[in-house]
Design an enzyme around this catalytic site. Structure first.
Site, PDB file in Angstrom:
ATOM      1  N   GLN A   1      20.742  -8.048 -57.436  1.00  0.00           N
ATOM      2  CA  GLN A   1      20.100  -9.359 -57.452  1.00  0.00           C
ATOM      3  C   GLN A   1      18.583  -9.286 -57.611  1.00  0.00           C
ATOM      4  OE1 GLN A   1      21.233 -11.607 -53.983  1.00  0.00           O
ATOM      5  NE2 GLN A   1      23.344 -11.836 -54.630  1.00  0.00           N
ATOM      6  N   GLY A   2      17.937  -8.577 -56.711  1.00  0.00           N
ATOM      7  CA  GLY A   2      16.481  -8.665 -56.608  1.00  0.00           C
ATOM      8  C   GLY A   2      15.740  -8.395 -57.896  1.00  0.00           C
TER       9      GLY A   2
ATOM     10  N   HIS B   1      26.071  -1.156 -48.441  1.00  0.00           N
ATOM     11  CA  HIS B   1      25.396  -1.563 -49.672  1.00  0.00           C
ATOM     12  C   HIS B   1      25.140  -0.430 -50.645  1.00  0.00           C
ATOM     13  CE1 HIS B   1      22.951  -4.082 -52.220  1.00  0.00           C
ATOM     14  NE2 HIS B   1      21.872  -3.347 -52.034  1.00  0.00           N
TER      15      HIS B   1
ATOM     16  N   GLU C   1       9.665  -7.565 -52.173  1.00  0.00           N
ATOM     17  CA  GLU C   1      10.778  -7.431 -51.247  1.00  0.00           C
ATOM     18  C   GLU C   1      10.389  -6.515 -50.096  1.00  0.00           C
ATOM     19  OE1 GLU C   1      14.582  -6.664 -52.987  1.00  0.00           O
ATOM     20  OE2 GLU C   1      14.130  -7.815 -54.791  1.00  0.00           O
TER      21      GLU C   1
ATOM     22  N   ARG D   1      15.062  -1.753 -44.769  1.00  0.00           N
ATOM     23  CA  ARG D   1      16.418  -2.273 -44.627  1.00  0.00           C
ATOM     24  C   ARG D   1      17.141  -1.753 -43.388  1.00  0.00           C
ATOM     25  NH1 ARG D   1      18.757  -2.055 -50.825  1.00  0.00           N
ATOM     26  NH2 ARG D   1      17.831  -4.019 -51.496  1.00  0.00           N
TER      27      ARG D   1
ATOM     28  N   ASP E   1      34.899   7.952 -56.688  1.00  0.00           N
ATOM     29  CA  ASP E   1      35.644   8.864 -57.562  1.00  0.00           C
ATOM     30  C   ASP E   1      34.827  10.068 -58.014  1.00  0.00           C
ATOM     31  OD1 ASP E   1      37.510   6.816 -57.394  1.00  0.00           O
ATOM     32  OD2 ASP E   1      36.978   5.967 -59.331  1.00  0.00           O
TER      33      ASP E   1
ATOM     34  N   TRP F   1      25.889  -6.768 -60.047  1.00  0.00           N
ATOM     35  CA  TRP F   1      25.621  -7.590 -58.868  1.00  0.00           C
ATOM     36  C   TRP F   1      24.240  -7.346 -58.268  1.00  0.00           C
ATOM     37  CZ3 TRP F   1      28.853 -11.422 -58.518  1.00  0.00           C
ATOM     38  CH2 TRP F   1      30.124 -11.268 -59.070  1.00  0.00           C
TER      39      TRP F   1
ATOM     40  N   HIS G   1      23.070  -3.359 -46.097  1.00  0.00           N
ATOM     41  CA  HIS G   1      22.164  -4.465 -46.387  1.00  0.00           C
ATOM     42  C   HIS G   1      22.240  -5.457 -45.234  1.00  0.00           C
ATOM     43  CE1 HIS G   1      20.026  -7.667 -48.425  1.00  0.00           C
ATOM     44  NE2 HIS G   1      19.750  -6.837 -49.419  1.00  0.00           N
TER      45      HIS G   1
END
Length: 502
Positions: free
Chosen positions: A49-50, A332, A114, A277, A207, A47, A228
């Site tokens: 993305q950037g 995040h 970013e 962030r 875990d 997942w 995030h």
């Protein structure tokens, strides 16, 4: 399943685990890769993305951006390793070995920028980089002569003897068997399941951190939980789950607006939407509380053309991006974890950790955007090579009871609701000493209830709950001990409202 011996056991199949398995195999080790995942989508790496940040021949500038984003707490030695090996590691694995086609601008790479990056240095594939690098990586390992991949297989406990790790107890379909290993690499990801809103998949239950901590390994920087700032917050987010609106969208010019239509980030930081962030996440939280909502205004860019996957996701949720996309912070990334050196070695002999479950030191108090895939790749390769060359030794394995069919199916689900409520209320974006004390008290009682079950029965859901509870306790304890507000660990000026978390 049957008892097995392997030179190298890797637990987890994200980028970090795949990199460790590849490096171990390249070094001549026979590798067993055990993963809870039954498909790539079960991994957090999928997942991402950037994209993946590289130095573009200027590692010093990259290093300074990482240290600045970390609020000055990143380990310079670890950062030096990351930035100096970034370009070669990406070229070797992603380009030469996996043949990933990163986006181009003409014949040159289309580097993105970013938040908190001083220049455009991020290689990407649309805004779905993770799936484009992880899927071919897993396929490559499935075909590798020296790697055996065990899917839908969880590690429940480490096998230890006199301070040395000798593998782990594995579970699949209710069967429990030891896997004895010359060395063990934990690459189990983060702790997203500890919070109600998270960009992580449900498998992120802490875990590896819990197993290592319970076995006596050192754990550091657990208070630095990164949120995030722009996760989808539409009306169906609570039922269907959230999804991430990549910082790359803001890097291309998207703006944050509050419920009154005002752009607010210039009032919070000189870099506005491209501030670190932690700064943006707190600003979004404050503006949502003050004005009712925050939306991501994508009108300054060709959103559908540049981010087709995000456009489709919005449309699937009944949201027209042209009218602004509702966003809110979500858990995040964990910047801390199992304390390791620059080759991934933990404090227990023959135990290694990589990726989000590891505390390499490169993130300090706050992670710079698009460095998670890179960290997993660089330190995964280093750990896999360092962990190769050991032979498995059989010792007495922990006595774990067979799965108990009488364990109520609702037990873990109900306890998770309680755990998440505690973490959301008392150990989220802002904390107070009083709230952290409350959280620790509730979590200690919860762990006692879980331990009472693990003494008499075993199930994967029960051990995942244990992992999340132990990880949550480590977060709250570390946060309570750290009186300095830095980066992701933000101590509120006023005492938070008391909430009955029980």
């Amino acid at each position: 399943m049957q008892e097995r011996d392997t030179d190298l056991l890797v637990v987890g199949s994200g980028i970090a685990g795949c990199a460790a398995a590849l490096a171990g195999a390249r070094a001549g080790a026979d590798v067993t890769l055990a993963t809870k995942a039954s498909q790539p989508e079960d991994s957090t790496s999928y997942w991402a993305q950037g994209g993946v940040a590289v130095s573009r021949g200027d590692p010093e500038a990259f290093k300074q951006d990482i240290i600045a984003a970390s609020d000055g707490l990143a380990d310079p030695e670890a950062v030096d390793v990351l930035v100096s090996e970034a370009d070669e590691a990406v070229r070797d694995v992603f380009v030469d070995t996996l043949d990933v086609d990163f986006d181009e601008n003409g014949e040159a790479p289309d580097y993105g920028r970013e938040a908190a990056h001083s220049e455009a240095r991020i290689l990407h594939v649309d805004a779905s980089t993770g799936k484009h690098v992880l899927a071919p990586f897993l396929n490559h390992l499935q075909d590798h002569d020296r790697v055996e991949v065990l899917e839908d297989t969880a590690a429940l406990d480490l096998v230890t003897h006199e301070g040395r790790v000798h593998g782990a107890m594995l579970e699949r379909d209710g069967e429990l068997v030891p896997c004895y290993a010359g060395a063990t690499v934990l690459a189990t990801g983060g702790i997203g399941a500890c919070y109600q809103r998270s960009t992580n998949p449900p498998t992120s239950t802490g875990d590896g951190i819990a197993m290592a901590a319970l076995a006596g390994a050192d754990v550091e920087d657990m208070e630095y939980v990164q949120f995030h700032p722009t996760a989808f917050a539409g009306e169906d987010a609570a039922d269907q789950g959230t999804f991430l609106l990549s910082e790359a969208v803001r890097g291309e010019g998207a703006l944050l607006r509050n419920g009154e239509g005002e752009r607010f980030m210039p009032d919070y930081h000189a870099d506005a939407e491209l501030a670190p962030r932690d700064v943006v996440a707190r600003a979004v939280k404050d503006e949502r509380e003050r004005t009712g909502e925050v939306t991501l205004d994508v009108s300054p860019l060709d959103f559908a053309g540049e981010f087709p996957d995000l456009q489709a996701e919005c449309e699937n949720r009944g949201v027209d991006p042209a009218n602004g996309i509702p966003v809110a912070p979500a858990e995040h990334f964990l910047c801390g974890g199992i304390d390791v050196d620059t080759e991934g070695r933990a404090s227990l002999d023959r135990l290694f950790a990589v990726g989000e479950c590891a505390r390499t030191g490169v993130h300090g108090a706050n992670r710079l955007a698009s460095t998670s895939l890179l960290e997993g790749l660089v330190f995964g390769l280093r750990a896999g090579e360092a962990a190769a060359g050991f032979e498995a030794e059989r010792v007495e394995a922990p006595e774990l009871l067979d799965s108990d069919p009488d364990l109520p199916e609702s037990f873990a689900a109900e306890k998770f609701v309680r755990l998440r409520r505690v973490m959301d209320e008392f150990a989220g974006i802002e904390r107070t000493p009083e709230d952290l004390t409350r959280a620790a008290g509730v979590l200690r009682r919860l762990k006692g209830e879980i331990d009472a079950y693990t003494r008499t029965r075993t199930s994967r859901s029960l051990y995942e709950l244990r992992g999340a509870c132990v990880s949550a306790l480590l977060v709250t304890r570390a946060a309570a001990e750290n009186e300095q507000s830095r980066g992701c660990h933000h101590i509120a000026d006023e005492e938070g409202a008391a909430v009955d978390a029980d």
